[in-house]
Design a protein around this motif. Structure first.
Motif, PDB file in Angstrom:
ATOM      1  N   GLY A   2       0.787  -1.218   0.000  1.00  0.00           N
ATOM      2  CA  GLY A   2       0.000   0.000   0.000  1.00  0.00           C
ATOM      3  C   GLY A   2       0.823   1.273   0.000  1.00  0.00           C
ATOM      4  N   ILE A   3       0.147   2.357   0.335  1.00  0.00           N
ATOM      5  CA  ILE A   3       0.723   3.695   0.355  1.00  0.00           C
ATOM      6  C   ILE A   3       0.615   4.211   1.785  1.00  0.00           C
ATOM      7  CG2 ILE A   3       0.573   6.021  -0.616  1.00  0.00           C
ATOM      8  CD1 ILE A   3       0.998   3.822  -2.751  1.00  0.00           C
ATOM      9  N   THR A   4       1.693   4.792   2.312  1.00  0.00           N
ATOM     10  CA  THR A   4       1.631   5.348   3.659  1.00  0.00           C
ATOM     11  C   THR A   4       2.037   6.819   3.645  1.00  0.00           C
ATOM     12  OG1 THR A   4       3.874   4.616   4.190  1.00  0.00           O
ATOM     13  CG2 THR A   4       2.081   3.143   4.805  1.00  0.00           C
ATOM     14  N   SER A  68      -0.348   3.319 -11.842  1.00  0.00           N
ATOM     15  CA  SER A  68       0.673   3.946 -10.995  1.00  0.00           C
ATOM     16  C   SER A  68       1.017   3.084  -9.792  1.00  0.00           C
ATOM     17  CB  SER A  68       0.195   5.320 -10.518  1.00  0.00           C
ATOM     18  OG  SER A  68       0.083   6.217 -11.592  1.00  0.00           O
ATOM     19  N   LEU A  69       0.035   2.333  -9.283  1.00  0.00           N
ATOM     20  CA  LEU A  69       0.260   1.530  -8.081  1.00  0.00           C
ATOM     21  C   LEU A  69       1.388   0.521  -8.274  1.00  0.00           C
ATOM     22  CD1 LEU A  69      -0.601   1.035  -5.183  1.00  0.00           C
ATOM     23  CD2 LEU A  69      -2.323  -0.570  -6.039  1.00  0.00           C
ATOM     24  N   VAL A  70       1.567   0.041  -9.487  1.00  0.00           N
ATOM     25  CA  VAL A  70       2.658  -0.895  -9.780  1.00  0.00           C
ATOM     26  C   VAL A  70       4.005  -0.286  -9.387  1.00  0.00           C
ATOM     27  CG1 VAL A  70       3.876  -2.075 -11.656  1.00  0.00           C
ATOM     28  CG2 VAL A  70       1.377  -1.995 -11.646  1.00  0.00           C
ATOM     29  N   ASN A  92      10.424   5.653  -1.794  1.00  0.00           N
ATOM     30  CA  ASN A  92       9.885   4.583  -2.618  1.00  0.00           C
ATOM     31  C   ASN A  92      10.864   3.408  -2.676  1.00  0.00           C
ATOM     32  OD1 ASN A  92       8.789   2.952  -4.599  1.00  0.00           O
ATOM     33  ND2 ASN A  92       8.309   4.632  -5.982  1.00  0.00           N
ATOM     34  N   PRO A  93      10.493   2.264  -2.081  1.00  0.00           N
ATOM     35  CA  PRO A  93      11.397   1.110  -2.077  1.00  0.00           C
ATOM     36  C   PRO A  93      11.576   0.468  -3.449  1.00  0.00           C
ATOM     37  CG  PRO A  93       9.263   0.465  -1.217  1.00  0.00           C
ATOM     38  CD  PRO A  93       9.221   1.962  -1.420  1.00  0.00           C
ATOM     39  N   ASN A  94      10.755   0.842  -4.423  1.00  0.00           N
ATOM     40  CA  ASN A  94      10.827   0.255  -5.761  1.00  0.00           C
ATOM     41  C   ASN A  94      11.869   0.911  -6.658  1.00  0.00           C
ATOM     42  OD1 ASN A  94       8.470  -1.475  -5.302  1.00  0.00           O
ATOM     43  ND2 ASN A  94       7.353   0.449  -5.283  1.00  0.00           N
TER      44      ASN A  94
END
Length: 107
Positions: A2-4, A68-70, A92-94
């Motif tokens: 998710g997004i925090t 965008s969630l990807v 962003n860990p990605n």
């Protein structure tokens, strides 16, 4: 995942929405841009799209579209002040690499 949001980021988003006088949240997305390929986009949201995902924290809605969630899954949105500069910071860990100016990234 998710997004925090950090509490500071949530307070800032609330202030922006209050000043604007309308809106159900903030859209976090990505667009093709820069030398590394992608850049973050923040926009006010007045109406949800049917495919939007909503992440709520500290009373603030962050809205993300599936494409965008990807790239954003697991991101933490913070708000920082460094000297005379202040703004949102994306943890962003990605991200595998970003350009030298910090405006775009690659996953």
């Amino acid at each position: 995942m998710g997004i925090t949001l950090t509490e500071k980021a949530a307070q800032r988003v609330k202030a922006f929405l209050d000043n604007r006088g309308k809106g159900i949240g903030l859209r976090l997305g990505v667009k093709t841009s820069g030398c590394s390929g992608l850049a973050y986009v923040l926009e006010f949201v007045d109406v949800l799209n049917s495919e939007d995902q909503v992440f709520e924290q500290y009373g603030v809605n962050i809205i993300v579209d599936p494409k965008s969630l990807v790239y954003l899954n697991g991101i933490e949105l913070d708000y920082v002040k460094e000297g005379l500069n202040e703004g949102f910071k994306y943890n962003n860990p990605n991200v595998k690499e970003s350009c030298g100016c910090g405006e775009s990234f690659h996953v």
